[in-house]
Scaffold this active site. Structure first.
Site, PDB file in Angstrom:
ATOM      1  N   ARG A 176      -7.562   4.411  10.124  1.00 22.90           N
ATOM      2  CA  ARG A 176      -6.303   5.182  10.265  1.00 22.90           C
ATOM      3  C   ARG A 176      -5.230   4.366  11.007  1.00 22.90           C
ATOM      4  NH1 ARG A 176      -9.317   6.990   7.504  1.00 22.90           N
ATOM      5  NH2 ARG A 176     -10.232   9.059   7.457  1.00 22.90           N
ATOM      6  N   SER A 224      -7.187  16.503  10.237  1.00 21.12           N
ATOM      7  CA  SER A 224      -7.703  16.095  11.554  1.00 21.12           C
ATOM      8  C   SER A 224      -6.548  15.721  12.474  1.00 21.12           C
ATOM      9  CB  SER A 224      -8.638  14.904  11.412  1.00 21.12           C
ATOM     10  OG  SER A 224      -9.796  15.307  10.730  1.00 21.12           O
ATOM     11  N   GLU A 294      -4.233  11.364  15.497  1.00 21.67           N
ATOM     12  CA  GLU A 294      -4.083  10.783  14.160  1.00 21.67           C
ATOM     13  C   GLU A 294      -2.734  11.237  13.599  1.00 21.67           C
ATOM     14  OE1 GLU A 294      -7.432  11.183  11.491  1.00 21.67           O
ATOM     15  OE2 GLU A 294      -6.103  11.441   9.776  1.00 21.67           O
TER      16      GLU A 294
HETATM   17  C1  LIG Z   1      -5.963  20.030   4.786  1.00 22.13           C
HETATM   18  C2  LIG Z   1      -5.745  18.561   5.080  1.00 22.13           C
HETATM   19  C3  LIG Z   1      -6.803  17.681   4.900  1.00 22.13           C
HETATM   20  C4  LIG Z   1      -6.612  16.310   5.183  1.00 22.13           C
HETATM   21  N1  LIG Z   1      -7.659  15.453   4.977  1.00 22.13           N
HETATM   22  C5  LIG Z   1      -7.492  14.131   5.204  1.00 22.13           C
HETATM   23  C6  LIG Z   1      -8.572  13.209   4.971  1.00 22.13           C
HETATM   24  O1  LIG Z   1      -9.656  13.557   4.532  1.00 22.13           O
HETATM   25  N2  LIG Z   1      -8.349  11.902   5.246  1.00 22.13           N
HETATM   26  C7  LIG Z   1      -7.161  11.439   5.721  1.00 22.13           C
HETATM   27  O2  LIG Z   1      -7.024  10.231   5.936  1.00 22.13           O
HETATM   28  N3  LIG Z   1      -6.130  12.293   5.949  1.00 22.13           N
HETATM   29  C8  LIG Z   1      -6.261  13.613   5.705  1.00 22.13           C
HETATM   30  N4  LIG Z   1      -5.221  14.478   5.934  1.00 22.13           N
HETATM   31  C9  LIG Z   1      -3.956  13.963   6.527  1.00 22.13           C
HETATM   32  C10 LIG Z   1      -2.900  13.519   5.508  1.00 22.13           C
HETATM   33  O3  LIG Z   1      -3.049  14.187   4.266  1.00 22.13           O
HETATM   34  C11 LIG Z   1      -2.939  12.002   5.287  1.00 22.13           C
HETATM   35  O4  LIG Z   1      -2.686  11.297   6.488  1.00 22.13           O
HETATM   36  C12 LIG Z   1      -1.912  11.556   4.237  1.00 22.13           C
HETATM   37  O5  LIG Z   1      -2.138  10.201   3.937  1.00 22.13           O
HETATM   38  C13 LIG Z   1      -0.466  11.739   4.693  1.00 22.13           C
HETATM   39  O6  LIG Z   1       0.366  11.544   3.546  1.00 22.13           O
HETATM   40  P1  LIG Z   1       1.812  12.218   3.458  1.00 22.13           P
HETATM   41  O7  LIG Z   1       2.434  11.770   2.195  1.00 22.13           O
HETATM   42  O8  LIG Z   1       1.706  13.691   3.648  1.00 22.13           O
HETATM   43  O9  LIG Z   1       2.500  11.525   4.704  1.00 22.13           O
HETATM   44  P2  LIG Z   1       3.479  12.205   5.771  1.00 22.13           P
HETATM   45  O10 LIG Z   1       2.726  13.221   6.557  1.00 22.13           O
HETATM   46  O11 LIG Z   1       4.731  12.635   5.106  1.00 22.13           O
HETATM   47  O12 LIG Z   1       3.759  10.958   6.723  1.00 22.13           O
HETATM   48  C14 LIG Z   1       2.715  10.423   7.516  1.00 22.13           C
HETATM   49  C15 LIG Z   1       3.180   9.086   8.110  1.00 22.13           C
HETATM   50  O13 LIG Z   1       3.360   8.147   7.063  1.00 22.13           O
HETATM   51  C16 LIG Z   1       4.698   7.658   7.076  1.00 22.13           C
HETATM   52  N5  LIG Z   1       5.104   7.460   5.677  1.00 22.13           N
HETATM   53  C17 LIG Z   1       5.111   8.390   4.683  1.00 22.13           C
HETATM   54  N6  LIG Z   1       5.512   7.827   3.542  1.00 22.13           N
HETATM   55  C18 LIG Z   1       5.769   6.521   3.816  1.00 22.13           C
HETATM   56  C19 LIG Z   1       6.213   5.412   3.031  1.00 22.13           C
HETATM   57  N7  LIG Z   1       6.489   5.539   1.728  1.00 22.13           N
HETATM   58  N8  LIG Z   1       6.351   4.204   3.632  1.00 22.13           N
HETATM   59  C20 LIG Z   1       6.066   4.056   4.946  1.00 22.13           C
HETATM   60  N9  LIG Z   1       5.657   5.076   5.748  1.00 22.13           N
HETATM   61  C21 LIG Z   1       5.502   6.290   5.172  1.00 22.13           C
HETATM   62  C22 LIG Z   1       5.516   8.719   7.777  1.00 22.13           C
HETATM   63  O14 LIG Z   1       6.695   8.183   8.343  1.00 22.13           O
HETATM   64  C23 LIG Z   1       4.527   9.192   8.827  1.00 22.13           C
HETATM   65  O15 LIG Z   1       4.510   8.303   9.921  1.00 22.13           O
HETATM   66  C24 LIG Z   1      -5.362  15.840   5.654  1.00 22.13           C
HETATM   67  C25 LIG Z   1      -4.305  16.751   5.819  1.00 22.13           C
HETATM   68  C26 LIG Z   1      -4.484  18.089   5.527  1.00 22.13           C
HETATM   69  C27 LIG Z   1      -3.321  19.043   5.672  1.00 22.13           C
END
Ligand SMILES: Cc1cc2nc3c(=O)[nH]c(=O)nc-3n(C[C@H](O)[C@H](O)[C@H](O)COP(=O)(O)OP(=O)(O)OC[C@H]3O[C@@H](n4cnc5c(N)ncnc54)[C@H](O)[C@@H]3O)c2cc1C
Length: 302
Positions: A176, A224, A294
């Protein structure tokens, strides 16, 4: 006030398309967060590069995907939020084992598409409710799979709107954890998988079912909240400190999975942040372990 007057320094074609005072609670899976001053959804990478190029150099920029790992404070975000979701959305197969995808593509779509193409292991992406861009920023992973294990190259944009192609060697990558050049964001990636012609949708369904049994899927959360400390699990530490169900305002520690914080409907970001602090202090007192978040916490307090 017209939009040009409210966006000093923005070129007219972009000033007309930028949204103002957009509640971030509509763009985060916790459904909390105050307004973004400016909010922009690009049409494609060229459009985004042109937009960034004409932004005043000192205007803060936050890129988001699906907001599934973001706690936006109640005072909102100063500057511009760039939303890749709904844009940068192409996925194509470029060779027998490689695909090219835009940063705005939901991870679940990549998982399904890979199964159809007979490529794997990509099923782990099915349960990650974010975009590829977010998965690249977080090195998202599940069930033993991790995003960056599949990255051949990424395409980025810098703060001047210039495009770059980078390889994993340009990044510090861990659990992560991803650190590259400051002031560069992902617009797409080339990913490599193995040929797995027998892979079926059932594999995805099974993983999603296992998730439903162990995690509060369907409730408002960000997954998480804390990373797992080496050799242990944040959920175990929280649970054994007696904190399951602990509540501040309308936010509480999930009874099903103690590393999830649930917004029951009316929580504010401040409640969730206070709960995060409380859990960190209580776990430190009980176990002498510092839990690291995280989830990314951004924005201004109310
Ligand atoms: C129910 C649930 C289950 C989940 N299970 C998991 C799991 O099993 N494993 C896991 O790893 N995560 C999990 N997550 C967390 C999350 O889904 C991940 O971290 C996911 O990768 C975030 O993607 P996002 O597009 O929503 O990013 P965002 O939440 O929109 O952004 C997260 C971070 O990434 C940055 N970011 C976003 N897009 C870009 C880009 N294009 N370039 C540079 N930086 C960027 C943002 O600035 C921010 O710092 C879960 C979340 C939920 C709600």
């Amino acid at each position: 006030m017209n939009s040009l007057a409210r966006t000093p320094g923005l070129a007219p074609e972009f000033a007309a398309r930028v949204l103002h005072d957009v509640p971030m609670s509509k763009h985060t899976s916790w459904h909390v967060g105050g307004p973004a001053d400016l909010f922009f959804i690009p049409r494609d990478t060229m459009d985004l590069a042109a937009f960034i190029r004409q932004l005043p150099a000192d205007l803060p920029l936050l890129w988001i995907g699906l907001g599934s790992n973001l706690l936006v404070r109640d005072g909102g975000v100063r500057g511009v939020v760039v939303s890749t979701h709904g844009a940068l959305g192409s996925v194509e197969r470029i060779s027998a084992t490689r695909i090219q995808a835009g940063a705005g593509v939901p991870c679940a779509r990549i998982a399904r598409q890979c199964v159809q193409w007979g490529l794997g292991p990509a099923e782990f992406l099915a349960g990650i409710p974010g975009t590829l861009g977010g998965a690249l920023a977080m090195n998202a992973g599940a069930w033993g799979g991790e995003t960056w294990r599949h990255v051949v190259a990424v395409e980025t944009l810098d703060r001047r709107g210039a495009r770059h192609t980078r390889t994993p060697a340009d990044y510090e990558i861990g659990y992560r954890h991803v650190r590259g050049r400051a002031g560069e964001w992902f617009v797409g990636a080339r990913l490599e998988f193995e040929r797995k012609p027998g892979t079926k949708d059932d594999a995805i369904r099974e993983l999603l079912e296992r998730r439903r049994q162990t995690q509060p899927i369907g409730e408002w959360s960000c997954g998480s909240v804390f990373t797992n400390p080496p050799g242990d699990h944040a959920a175990r530490l929280i649970e054994s400190a007696g904190l399951k169900g602990f509540r501040i305002g309308d936010a509480s520690v999930s009874e099903k999975h103690a590393n999830f914080i649930i917004n029951h409907g009316a929580a504010r970001a401040a409640d969730i942040e206070a709960l995060i602090l409380h859990l960190q202090r209580a776990v430190a007192a009980a176990h002498h372990i510092e839990l690291a978040t995280e989830v990314r916490i951004v924005g201004e307090p109310a």
